[in-house]
Design an enzyme around this catalytic site. Structure first.
Site, PDB file in Angstrom:
ATOM      1  N   LYS A  14       0.591  -1.318  -0.181  1.00 43.11           N
ATOM      2  CA  LYS A  14       0.092  -0.079  -0.060  1.00 43.11           C
ATOM      3  C   LYS A  14       0.798   1.249   0.011  1.00 43.11           C
ATOM      4  O   LYS A  14       2.030   1.306   0.352  1.00 43.11           O
ATOM      5  CB  LYS A  14      -0.929   0.226   1.034  1.00 43.11           C
ATOM      6  CG  LYS A  14      -0.421   0.123   2.637  1.00 43.11           C
ATOM      7  CD  LYS A  14       0.255   1.305   3.222  1.00 43.11           C
ATOM      8  CE  LYS A  14       0.679   1.344   4.512  1.00 43.11           C
ATOM      9  NZ  LYS A  14       1.529   2.316   4.891  1.00 43.11           N
ATOM     10  N   ASP A 141      -2.367  -1.811  10.144  1.00 44.75           N
ATOM     11  CA  ASP A 141      -2.652  -1.762   8.618  1.00 44.75           C
ATOM     12  C   ASP A 141      -3.167  -2.996   8.136  1.00 44.75           C
ATOM     13  O   ASP A 141      -3.261  -3.346   6.988  1.00 44.75           O
ATOM     14  CB  ASP A 141      -1.129  -1.448   8.140  1.00 44.75           C
ATOM     15  CG  ASP A 141      -0.700   0.023   8.395  1.00 44.75           C
ATOM     16  OD1 ASP A 141      -1.802   0.839   8.695  1.00 44.75           O
ATOM     17  OD2 ASP A 141       0.593   0.446   7.875  1.00 44.75           O
TER      18      ASP A 141
HETATM   19  O1  C5P Z   1      -0.566  -1.417  15.045  1.00 44.72           O
HETATM   20  P1  C5P Z   1       0.806  -1.588  14.604  1.00 44.72           P
HETATM   21  O2  C5P Z   1       1.394  -2.761  15.419  1.00 44.72           O
HETATM   22  O3  C5P Z   1       1.232  -1.562  13.164  1.00 44.72           O
HETATM   23  O4  C5P Z   1       1.538  -0.255  15.000  1.00 44.72           O
HETATM   24  C1  C5P Z   1       3.028  -0.169  15.216  1.00 44.72           C
HETATM   25  C2  C5P Z   1       3.487   0.968  16.322  1.00 44.72           C
HETATM   26  O5  C5P Z   1       3.101   2.230  15.351  1.00 44.72           O
HETATM   27  C3  C5P Z   1       2.683   1.186  17.380  1.00 44.72           C
HETATM   28  O6  C5P Z   1       3.189   0.421  18.480  1.00 44.72           O
HETATM   29  C4  C5P Z   1       2.599   2.886  17.521  1.00 44.72           C
HETATM   30  O7  C5P Z   1       3.897   3.216  18.249  1.00 44.72           O
HETATM   31  C5  C5P Z   1       2.628   3.197  16.277  1.00 44.72           C
HETATM   32  N1  C5P Z   1       1.313   3.505  15.659  1.00 44.72           N
HETATM   33  C6  C5P Z   1       0.578   4.784  16.435  1.00 44.72           C
HETATM   34  N2  C5P Z   1      -0.581   5.082  15.788  1.00 44.72           N
HETATM   35  C7  C5P Z   1      -1.318   4.227  14.824  1.00 44.72           C
HETATM   36  C8  C5P Z   1      -0.623   3.324  14.378  1.00 44.72           C
HETATM   37  C9  C5P Z   1       0.649   2.956  14.795  1.00 44.72           C
HETATM   38  O8  C5P Z   1       1.228   5.569  17.111  1.00 44.72           O
HETATM   39  N3  C5P Z   1      -2.319   4.756  14.547  1.00 44.72           N
END
Ligand code: C5P
Length: 302
Positions: A14, A141
């Site tokens: 993406k 994501d």
């Molecule tokens: O959701 P995911 O595990 O991919 O997110 C990885 C990190 O990215 C989270 O631990 C956070 O630090 C950051 N993040 C965030 N806000 C989001 C998505 C991700 O702060 N909406």
């Protein structure tokens, strides 16, 4: 191969055509207005029966992919198996084309791909809503990797509403090394400390341009609220963005949390020209070209 022998799922990368980032929430995540667009650059995940959970990976950057239980593909298999009281006895082989730790949701793609592949391999027929809930548990994501095409993600990016998208052409410049998404969000927090960060909202002009299929219209509306943070951590990406624009790209931006940079171009011919110029510029490691939109995770015919 019969379904019992192996199931292969193809999953797209993406790019975010808009990434509006709100202030950090009490849970550490950030509220987003995240317009996801799937591009025709794919990983393939093949699930075959095995004695235990095992991950292998092939592809130019496969040495950078973790092969332990931290891999989102492994976590997806373990989560799905646990829900059904099964052992995750599966070999997951990832054919990797999406840049690793690049801001193109390659890890998320493998998570969604493994989930769908295991669901088919184990004959579970898990309803779509439940698959999406497992995806959201795996990462912000991951639901989009399952659905593909184009969608607005709200909440932390996991609550999806499909949006219309015409056809566009892209070049991606793959940087040396990856960037950690949490580190980029932390840098965003540092850069915006003491400021009033507005609640993120999808841009009507961006959504109209995306639907129109007019690359000149879309070029004027692309935005990434994480770009300043990514450039702060990797200042050399500014030279990559400039090299693509000089080569004739209509617009240039950091893809998600980076460090991959994305270039919107007029057509396939322009994509090849911009990709060649970027490679010659010495400001990136390699390039990929891809059209958008692209379908979400899809089980390939056996
Ligand atoms: O959701 P995911 O595990 O991919 O997110 C990885 C990190 O990215 C989270 O631990 C956070 O630090 C950051 N993040 C965030 N806000 C989001 C998505 C991700 O702060 N909406």
């Amino acid at each position: 191969m019969s379904a019992a022998a192996g199931v292969t799922v193809r999953v797209p990368a993406k790019v975010n055509v808009q990434l509006a980032v709100g202030a950090a929430r009490p849970d550490g995540f950030h509220d987003l207005a995240n317009v996801f667009l799937a591009v025709g650059l794919y990983d393939e995940v093949t699930a075959t029966p095995a004695d235990g959970l095992r991950i292998t990976c092939e592809g130019p950057d496969s040495d950078q992919v973790p092969l332990d239980r931290t891999n989102l593909a492994a976590r997806a298999a373990a989560l799905l198996a646990a829900r059904h009281g099964l052992e995750p006895a599966v070999h997951l082989h990832i054919a990797k084309r999406i840049p690793v730790a690049g801001g193109m949701a390659g890890g998320s793609a493998d998570g969604a791909g493994a989930l769908l592949a295991c669901d088919a391999l184990w004959g579970l027929g898990t309803p779509r809503e439940e698959l999406l809930a497992i995806c959201a548990e795996l990462g912000s994501d991951v639901p989009f990797s399952l659905v593909g095409e184009a969608a607005l993600g709200t909440g932390r990016g996991e609550l999806l509403t499909p949006v219309a998208a015409g056809r566009f052409h892209w070049v991606f410049a793959v940087a040396e090394g990856g960037l950690s998404t949490p580190a980029v969000f932390r840098e965003f927090d540092r850069l915006t400390a003491g400021q009033d960060v507005p609640a993120p909202e999808a841009s009507p002009a961006l959504l109209a341009a995306l639907a129109s299929g007019d690359p000149d219209a879309l070029a004027g509306e692309l935005s990434n609220g994480l770009q300043a943070a990514a450039l702060s951590l990797r200042p050399e990406l500014a030279a990559t963005l400039a090299a693509g624009t000089e080569a004739g790209a209509l617009a240039a931006l950091v893809s998600g949390s980076g460090p991959t940079t994305a270039f919107l171009v007029r057509d396939e011919e322009s994509a090849l020209k911009v990709a060649a110029a970027l490679e010659a510029s010495g400001t990136c490691r390699t390039t990929r070209t891809a059209p958008s939109p692209a379908p979400g995770a899809t089980v390939l015919p056996a």
